[in-house]
Design an enzyme around this catalytic site. Structure first.
Site, PDB file in Angstrom:
ATOM      1  N   SER A  71      -9.498   1.949   3.012  1.00  0.00           N
ATOM      2  CA  SER A  71      -8.819   2.912   2.093  1.00  0.00           C
ATOM      3  C   SER A  71      -7.684   1.821   1.447  1.00  0.00           C
ATOM      4  O   SER A  71      -7.289   2.491   0.501  1.00  0.00           O
ATOM      5  CB  SER A  71      -7.751   3.790   2.994  1.00  0.00           C
ATOM      6  OG  SER A  71      -7.111   3.168   3.981  1.00  0.00           O
ATOM      7  N   SER A  91      -9.737  -0.464   7.267  1.00  0.00           N
ATOM      8  CA  SER A  91      -9.044  -0.013   6.031  1.00  0.00           C
ATOM      9  C   SER A  91      -8.502  -1.401   5.442  1.00  0.00           C
ATOM     10  O   SER A  91      -8.108  -1.492   4.354  1.00  0.00           O
ATOM     11  CB  SER A  91      -7.983   1.046   6.040  1.00  0.00           C
ATOM     12  OG  SER A  91      -8.842   2.187   5.495  1.00  0.00           O
ATOM     13  N   LYS A 109       0.983  -1.168   0.015  1.00  0.00           N
ATOM     14  CA  LYS A 109       0.027   0.090  -0.111  1.00  0.00           C
ATOM     15  C   LYS A 109       0.801   1.379  -0.117  1.00  0.00           C
ATOM     16  O   LYS A 109       1.885   1.296   0.833  1.00  0.00           O
ATOM     17  CB  LYS A 109      -0.909  -0.014   1.256  1.00  0.00           C
ATOM     18  CG  LYS A 109      -2.021   1.333   1.341  1.00  0.00           C
ATOM     19  CD  LYS A 109      -2.953   1.036   2.510  1.00  0.00           C
ATOM     20  CE  LYS A 109      -3.821   2.015   2.490  1.00  0.00           C
ATOM     21  NZ  LYS A 109      -4.655   1.988   3.934  1.00  0.00           N
TER      22      LYS A 109
END
Ligand code: GLN
Length: 478
Positions: A154, A178, A79
């Site tokens: 997210s 997330s 990420k």
């Protein structure tokens, strides 16, 4: 053998036994990315050179007959909130569009030391603020199961990449849900470890008392392997805990018969979609048939979790994001005349709408005169929420809930309504606030073939139990 369908162990053994090479595995994933990612949008940056070098190193080890490390040759994604040395790290924000970190995040360094091949950096909501990935300053991510829908957020890029076989596993971060919510929307496994279990060094801070790094994977076992790799004390993060890391993989096989699983009515109330409810209830029945005892528990402060989270997370964010001032490494506005104009314009140009909203909310909650009423009050409620769990865990080994009240929603459906977006986190924020671990595993799908996620919450530092429960559930269908 389709090289993009392998689990960690299958990929590593294939390289070890010279049935394929790490290079071939890596190339196969880049081909897949080329075919799929145009429409999904999961990657922000590819790191082909770094990947091929690492793959080559692993292939040489295999050729020399050396035993490969646990992730030897396994293609992974990271990420884009985790710093990667020499590799652009944007946090999904324009303000860090050109940021090239001079060091690696500890979790990434541990993955690479264990042989992982980093394919690239995964798209996400800007500074990990969001539940749909629509807050990325670059592009939204689309759900591989239905391109008109969001992948969750997210860590939407991290979840979508695993679901679309563009990476074997990825790392995500979870501050309010997330990792688990996008895992549930995309039909993959997502694990948030206990706060302090995994070092946050090199993770771009959103809300430091709530931020966690963890894996998104195709199987529970893969998640266990990654956790074993990244967990453990790191002198570079003073909040990382000096607690022994068990062999999560070895513990998976232990029986679950006789285990006590809690079910809290607070997680089955208003707003829960009927199909999700039915799927989770069916999972609870499945646990009964596996010999688990289902025990009702009460988590009475749950209704306060969302406001508590959005006060604490925004307060911490407003403080953490003060560093992006255009002076050092972030975007700097051009043509400015004074330093204060530079700060203002750089931040105005660099941050997106949701990030600005959070900075304003957080600054307000922390300001003199409002601090006691908002921030301090939220801290007290956080303690009450934590005590709810302490109390419940006196009676049970783990708690099962839905991961999210609905399956994946459509792009645009909630993007103009921050409040309804915030409610997507209703079942996940509590674990972040309490610092306990949680995992989401697929538990069926809706009539429209959208994945549904089952959440299993555990005691502090007891990831082994939730992984084991999740693993037995996953295998009960085989
Ligand atoms: N969706 C939540 C938020 O917007 C959680 C984000 C996260 O866990 N990083 O804050």
């Amino acid at each position: 053998m389709d090289l993009t369908l392998l689990t960690i162990d299958a990929a590593r053994s294939a390289v070890q036994e010279r049935k394929t090479t790490a290079l071939a595995l890596t190339e196969a994933h880049y081909v897949r990315i080329k075919q799929e990612d145009g429409q999904i949008g999961a990657f922000l940056t590819l790191s082909k050179e770094r990947a091929l070098e690492q793959a080559d190193r692993i292939d040489r080890m295999a050729a020399e007959g050396k035993t490969l490390p646990p992730l030897g040759g396994v293609p992974v994604g990271i990420k884009d909130v985790m710093s990667t040395r020499g590799l652009r790290t944007t946090a999904g924000s324009k303000i860090l569009e050109k940021y090239i970190p001079p060091y690696d995040c500890t979790a990434v360094a541990r993955m690479e030391a264990a042989g992982a091949v980093v394919l690239g950096k995964m798209n996400c909501d800007e500074f990990a603020m969001g539940s749909s990935n629509e807050n990325s300053a670059y592009q939204p991510v689309r759900n591989p199961r239905d391109l008109s829908r969001v992948p969750g957020g997210s860590s939407g890029g991290s979840a979508a990449a695993v679901a679309a076989d563009m990476a074997v596993v990825t790392l995500g971060s979870d501050t309010g849900g997330s990792i688990r919510q996008p895992a549930s929307f995309c039909g993959v496994v997502g694990l948030m470890p206990t706060y302090g279990r995994v070092s946050r060094y090199g993770l771009i801070a959103f809300a430091s008392s709530l931020d966690h790094i963890g894996p998104l994977a195709k199987t529970v076992k893969d998640a266990a392997i990654v956790l074993r790799t990244i967990a453990g004390r790191d002198p570079m993060d003073s909040t990382s805990a000096d607690v022994p890391v068990p062999d999560y993989v070895a513990e998976l096989g232990k029986p679950v018969r006789g285990m006590k699983l809690g079910v809290a009515k607070e997680y089955f109330g208003e707003g829960l979609d009927d199909e999700v409810r039915q799927a989770v209830e069916a999972a609870i029945d499945k646990f009964k048939s596996l010999g688990c005892e289902i025990v009702p528990v009460s988590l009475p402060h749950t209704p306060y979790a969302i406001p508590t989270y959005y006060l604490i997370a925004t307060a911490e964010a407003s403080s953490n994001l003060a560093r992006y001032d255009g002076v050092r490494y972030s975007h700097r506005a051009r043509g400015v005349k004074t330093p204060s104009e530079m700060y203002r314009r750089s931040r105005d140009e660099g941050f997106g709408a949701e990030v600005k909203r959070r900075i304003m909310l957080g600054t307000y909650a922390l300001s003199a005169g409002y601090y006691d009423a908002y921030y301090l009050k939220a801290q007290k409620v956080r303690t009450l929420l934590t005590r709810d769990f302490d109390e419940a865990f006196r009676k049970v080994d783990a708690i099962v809930t839905p991961t999210s009240p609905t399956a994946a929603f459509r792009l645009g459906e909630k993007s103009n309504d921050p409040l309804s977006m915030y409610l997507a986190d209703i079942y996940t924020v509590t674990a972040d606030l309490a610092g306990i671990p949680g995992i989401s595993v697929p538990c069926g799908e809706t009539k429209e073939k959208l994945p549904i996620g089952l959440q299993i919450l555990g005691k502090h530092f007891d990831e082994a139990t939730i992984l084991r429960v999740a693993h037995h559930y996953e295998h009960s269908f085989r």
